[in-house]
Write a protein that holds these residues in place. Structure first.
Motif, mmCIF file in Angstrom:
data_model
loop_
_atom_site.group_PDB
_atom_site.id
_atom_site.type_symbol
_atom_site.label_atom_id
_atom_site.label_comp_id
_atom_site.label_asym_id
_atom_site.label_seq_id
_atom_site.Cartn_x
_atom_site.Cartn_y
_atom_site.Cartn_z
ATOM 1 N N LEU A 256 0.918 -1.187 -0.123
ATOM 2 C CA LEU A 256 0.102 -0.249 -0.046
ATOM 3 C C LEU A 256 0.928 1.155 -0.031
ATOM 4 N N LEU B 213 2.294 1.736 -3.602
ATOM 5 C CA LEU B 213 1.226 2.131 -4.217
ATOM 6 C C LEU B 213 0.904 4.037 -4.276
ATOM 7 N N PRO C 89 -1.568 2.899 -10.614
ATOM 8 C CA PRO C 89 -1.565 1.517 -10.426
ATOM 9 C C PRO C 89 -0.366 0.840 -11.032
ATOM 10 N N LEU D 72 -2.142 -10.334 -3.267
ATOM 11 C CA LEU D 72 -3.084 -8.953 -3.695
ATOM 12 C C LEU D 72 -4.367 -9.119 -3.947
ATOM 13 N N SER E 26 -8.069 -7.699 -2.783
ATOM 14 C CA SER E 26 -8.684 -6.878 -3.465
ATOM 15 C C SER E 26 -10.213 -7.173 -3.641
ATOM 16 N N LEU F 66 -7.193 -3.089 -1.232
ATOM 17 C CA LEU F 66 -6.693 -2.868 -2.797
ATOM 18 C C LEU F 66 -7.892 -3.206 -3.606
ATOM 19 N N LYS F 67 -7.764 -2.669 -4.832
ATOM 20 C CA LYS F 67 -8.506 -2.969 -6.072
ATOM 21 C C LYS F 67 -7.961 -3.656 -7.189
ATOM 22 N N ARG F 68 -8.395 -4.449 -7.935
ATOM 23 C CA ARG F 68 -7.618 -5.122 -8.968
ATOM 24 C C ARG F 68 -8.054 -4.312 -10.224
ATOM 25 N N TYR G 151 -2.868 -3.563 -9.737
ATOM 26 C CA TYR G 151 -3.487 -3.148 -8.352
ATOM 27 C C TYR G 151 -3.339 -1.740 -8.149
ATOM 28 N N PRO H 164 -4.586 1.251 -4.791
ATOM 29 C CA PRO H 164 -5.340 1.219 -3.351
ATOM 30 C C PRO H 164 -6.904 1.459 -3.744
#
Length: 186
Positions: free
Chosen positions: A121, A124, A130, A160, A164, A170-172, A178, A180
């Motif tokens: 995190l 990122l 990303p 990860l 996510s 997280l978001k993919r 990825y 945050p």
């Protein structure tokens, strides 16, 4: 042999870095073994573990190697601590604070896993964009983290991906990409 104070302090710091690296490797292997047990892998034959005197007192389970598809060689391991004195210290996941002296290795491994996610995190956030799992791995490896297995990028990608999901940090955005998770999406 008499050491000056500066030499003694330098040796002490080098030994601490080595100890931290060994503790991270132990946590990685414990996490790997725990994951194998959870996935119900084949029962492993026990092999005796020699103690300090070289005697074999207690059996230690040794996982059987599973056939793996041919892969590209993994990236070279990070340089030894003495070659990178300006490396920031890794999180002290394995150093119990007062009152936590009897922590199990599983608890310490989970702490290490959380520290990996926190480092991801931070990477990122610092990048402000990303990133692909391979880029993230390169950055956290510089900080002293390591991941078990023949393909550390795949190991990180799996971690990860698991974090996510809904409510995760997280978001993919794509295949192994990825960012945050936004607080307002919560």
């Amino acid at each position: 042999m008499v050491l000056s104070e500066a030499e003694a302090l330098a040796r002490l710091e080098a030994l601490r870095r080595q100890r931290d690296a060994i503790e991270r490797q132990i946590a990685d292997l414990l996490l790997y073994l725990d994951l194998g047990r959870r996935l119900g892998g084949p029962a492993a034959p026990a092999q005796p573990s020699p103690d300090a005197d070289g005697r074999a007192d207690a059996p230690i389970p040794v996982p059987e190697p599973t056939p793996q598809p041919a892969r590209a060689p993994a990236a070279a391991p990070p340089a030894p601590p003495s070659a990178a004195p300006d490396r920031p210290p890794a999180p002290a996941f394995a150093v119990p604070v007062e009152g936590e002296v009897g922590l199990s290795e599983t608890v310490l491994a989970r702490r290490y896993g959380r520290a990996v996610i926190e480092a991801v995190l931070a990477v990122l956030e610092e990048a402000g964009r990303p990133m692909h799992a391979s880029e993230i791995l390169a950055r956290i490896t510089e900080q002293g983290f390591s991941l078990p297995g023949q393909d550390p990028v795949a190991a990180l990608n799996t971690r990860l991906w698991k974090r996510s999901g809904p409510g995760g940090p997280l978001k993919r955005l794509g295949e192994a990409v990825y960012a945050p998770a936004d607080a307002e999406e919560g």
